[in-house]
Each structure stands twice: as C-alpha cells, then as structure tokens.
Design a protein around this motif. Sequence first.
Motif, short mmCIF file in Angstrom:
data_model
loop_
_atom_site.label_atom_id
_atom_site.label_comp_id
_atom_site.label_asym_id
_atom_site.label_seq_id
_atom_site.Cartn_x
_atom_site.Cartn_y
_atom_site.Cartn_z
N GLU A 9 27.03 29.43 47.81
CA GLU A 9 27.56 30.43 48.62
C GLU A 9 28.78 31.37 47.45
O GLU A 9 28.58 32.49 47.69
CB GLU A 9 28.23 30.21 49.93
CG GLU A 9 28.66 31.50 50.63
CD GLU A 9 27.50 32.40 50.99
OE1 GLU A 9 27.81 33.73 51.31
OE2 GLU A 9 26.24 31.76 51.28
N ALA A 10 29.47 30.80 46.84
CA ALA A 10 30.41 31.47 46.04
C ALA A 10 29.74 32.21 44.93
O ALA A 10 30.32 33.32 44.79
CB ALA A 10 31.23 30.41 45.46
N LEU A 11 28.71 31.59 44.50
CA LEU A 11 27.87 32.35 43.34
C LEU A 11 27.17 33.54 44.16
O LEU A 11 27.16 34.66 43.48
CB LEU A 11 27.10 31.48 42.70
CG LEU A 11 27.74 30.63 41.65
CD1 LEU A 11 26.67 29.76 40.98
CD2 LEU A 11 28.91 31.31 40.76
N LEU A 12 26.71 33.49 45.25
CA LEU A 12 25.91 34.66 45.96
C LEU A 12 26.93 35.89 46.03
O LEU A 12 26.82 36.86 45.72
CB LEU A 12 25.49 34.15 47.32
CG LEU A 12 24.36 33.20 47.42
CD1 LEU A 12 23.83 32.91 48.53
CD2 LEU A 12 22.94 33.83 46.59
N ARG A 13 28.35 35.27 46.55
CA ARG A 13 29.24 36.47 46.64
C ARG A 13 29.71 37.15 45.12
O ARG A 13 29.78 38.31 45.12
CB ARG A 13 30.71 35.98 47.46
CG ARG A 13 30.33 35.73 48.85
CD ARG A 13 31.43 35.40 49.30
NE ARG A 13 32.36 34.29 48.76
CZ ARG A 13 32.34 32.92 49.09
NH1 ARG A 13 31.56 32.56 49.93
NH2 ARG A 13 33.21 32.18 48.54
N TYR A 14 29.70 35.98 44.15
CA TYR A 14 30.20 36.73 42.84
C TYR A 14 29.01 37.83 42.28
O TYR A 14 29.54 38.92 41.80
CB TYR A 14 30.28 35.42 41.89
CG TYR A 14 30.10 35.61 40.64
CD1 TYR A 14 30.88 36.22 39.61
CD2 TYR A 14 28.87 35.30 40.01
CE1 TYR A 14 30.58 36.41 38.34
CE2 TYR A 14 28.53 35.53 38.79
CZ TYR A 14 29.40 36.04 37.72
OH TYR A 14 29.06 36.00 36.53
N ALA A 15 27.76 37.23 42.47
CA ALA A 15 26.73 38.01 41.96
C ALA A 15 26.87 39.40 42.33
O ALA A 15 26.57 40.55 42.05
CB ALA A 15 25.43 37.31 42.08
N ALA A 16 27.05 39.28 43.73
CA ALA A 16 26.89 40.53 44.56
C ALA A 16 27.85 41.42 43.93
O ALA A 16 27.70 42.97 44.19
CB ALA A 16 26.96 40.24 46.31
N ALA A 17 29.02 40.98 43.96
CA ALA A 17 30.32 41.96 43.31
C ALA A 17 29.84 42.50 42.16
O ALA A 17 30.17 43.76 41.97
CB ALA A 17 31.58 41.10 43.29
N ARG A 18 29.42 41.50 40.95
CA ARG A 18 28.95 42.35 39.62
C ARG A 18 27.72 43.23 39.94
O ARG A 18 27.75 43.99 39.13
CB ARG A 18 28.70 41.18 38.86
CG ARG A 18 29.68 39.79 38.79
CD ARG A 18 30.99 40.17 38.58
NE ARG A 18 31.41 41.64 38.05
CZ ARG A 18 32.39 42.13 38.23
NH1 ARG A 18 33.15 42.10 39.11
NH2 ARG A 18 32.65 43.44 37.59
N ARG A 19 26.84 43.08 40.89
CA ARG A 19 25.74 43.91 41.01
C ARG A 19 26.31 45.28 41.54
O ARG A 19 25.60 46.36 41.48
CB ARG A 19 24.94 43.50 41.63
CG ARG A 19 24.04 42.54 41.19
CD ARG A 19 22.56 42.06 42.17
NE ARG A 19 22.96 41.72 43.30
CZ ARG A 19 22.90 40.45 43.69
NH1 ARG A 19 22.75 39.54 42.84
NH2 ARG A 19 23.18 40.22 45.18
N ALA A 20 27.56 45.40 42.01
CA ALA A 20 28.16 46.49 42.70
C ALA A 20 28.72 47.48 41.42
O ALA A 20 29.29 48.71 41.67
CB ALA A 20 29.09 46.38 43.96
#
Length: 304
Positions: A237-248
Amino acid sequence: MDKTDRVNCTLYCYPFSLYSIMVRYLIQLAKTSSEPHDATSPELRIREQVLDLDHDENIAEWYLLNVNRKGQVPAMTVEGAVAPITDSLDISFWLCDMFPQLLPPQHEPAIRRLLRDLHAIEGISITIRRREGPEEDLIDPCVDNMLARDDIGPEYRQALEAKKVFHVPKASHHVNVDQAEQQTATLLAEVARLYERHGQGAWLLDGADAGPTLLDAQIVPFVSRVEDAGRARLVPEALLRYAAARRASPAWDVVTGGKGTIRRKEYGPVRDMYDMSADVPPTTLCIPTASGKERRAQCLRVKS
C-alpha cells in the motif's frame, strides 16, 4: 560554449515500452534535479526518436543494422561513440555517470542489487493476462513475414534471423506469469521496507528532503505497469501511494502525456499521439559544473 562541451545523443524509444519509460523518466528527473544552466555549462542534449512498434519500425533495416541488432527499445547513440548503448539499464547507469546525484554512493550497492532483481523479471509476463495452454503462447509473425520476402539483402536477412533469438514466445504461459508475479511481490516488499526505513518521504531514499535517484526512476514506472496490468495486489500500500504521488508530477506527465503505461486501442495511432519528426527539440541537461570536464570525459569514454 565550445562544441567540445556538448554531447549529442539520440534515444530510440516507444511510448509504451516499460524500459523506454524508465529511461525517459530518469532523464526528466535528471533535468528537474540538475544544476542551473549558464552559457559556459557543459551540456547533454538528448533527442528522442519514437519508433512505431505497431508498424514494426523496430525491425526496419536501418535500425537493425545501425542501432540495435536485437530490434529492441530503448537504445541510445552518442555522437562520436564507437557503438550504440542497447540495454536500458546500461543507458541508465551511463546517465548516472554524468549526474551522480541520481546514484548516491552510500546507496549504490542497494540500488544496483534491487535493479538487478527488477530486470530479472520478464516484463511481458507481468504485463499480459495469464494463459493456461501452450497453444496460446505469443507468436509475433512480423520477423517471419519479413524473412518471407525476396527483396531483402543478405545482411538484413542475417539480422532478422538473429532477431528471432530474442523472441520470448512463452512469456504468457501461466508458469512464467506466476514466476513473474512472485518475483514482483518479493521485490516490491523489499523496496517497501527500504522506503519505510527512510521515512516514506517524497522519494524512496533519505526522506522528503532528498532528491530522486535511479531507484525512483525505475520503481515508479514498474509499479505503474503492475497496476495498469491489473496486478495492484502485488504492490504494498505504501508504494501504491508513493507511485500515485509521483505520477501527479509534471515530470511524469512529460513522459506519458497523461496516458497509462500499456498501449490501449482508445489512444489511437502512435503517430497521432507523438511528433515523430526530426524537428522535435532535444532535451538539454546541464552536466554538473563541479566536475564538468571529468563528467564529460566519463560520458565520452565509449569513444574510439
């Protein structure tokens, strides 16, 4: 600025190639984290040339004979170099030679080990759906169709025959997909533990105040591909949030144009999505001035 302080490269890529995305994202991270440019700074200029894999441009005669005998992307040519760089990870490490902030010495062993494990995962197997029967194995007829022609020269024919060696027809078989999923889950669990140790900041290493590294440039596209393939269950879950932030971020948008990492029919033809002419301005990066001449020398070490 003297011409000798400028290095010109061409990156051959495909917008929906996972490994092309990794290199293109690294270039954008290098650009956003590099030093301010001035008239005396040594420069790296990278022109992107999109190959339309939907129309088999990766097995065109000029590409197989002059750029990459494997017929794969990405590949990069360096003006004055003796040979192209034809492996995505080699291209990435080459870029890190000039922009050392992307591969901090204190983290280099861990980054290299994790990326070795990442690139051991078959990208096709983690992308496509799981199939049970060997009769459903992937068979791409493009090379055989070209070999069936009688109007191609012997050198091109030999290159096409060699290209067949790099075909991976069993990538969709359930055994290979299961292996790729297991490797992915193991790798991303380790990356998540590393991320947790460093405070879960904006980047994977050293918390929110640190800049991006090569690890970010590889993990963000990889996690995004795993999600796009419907396998988000493999990602902590932590990596899902991290990747979503970078994609923004604007850097990600430059690379993907707001699209996913997997080719979709609704996107339309690649030629309609991207300017594939030679007139597209190159990306210009300032090679760190603290050691500009040394960095430039490193960059050109593949010269004859």
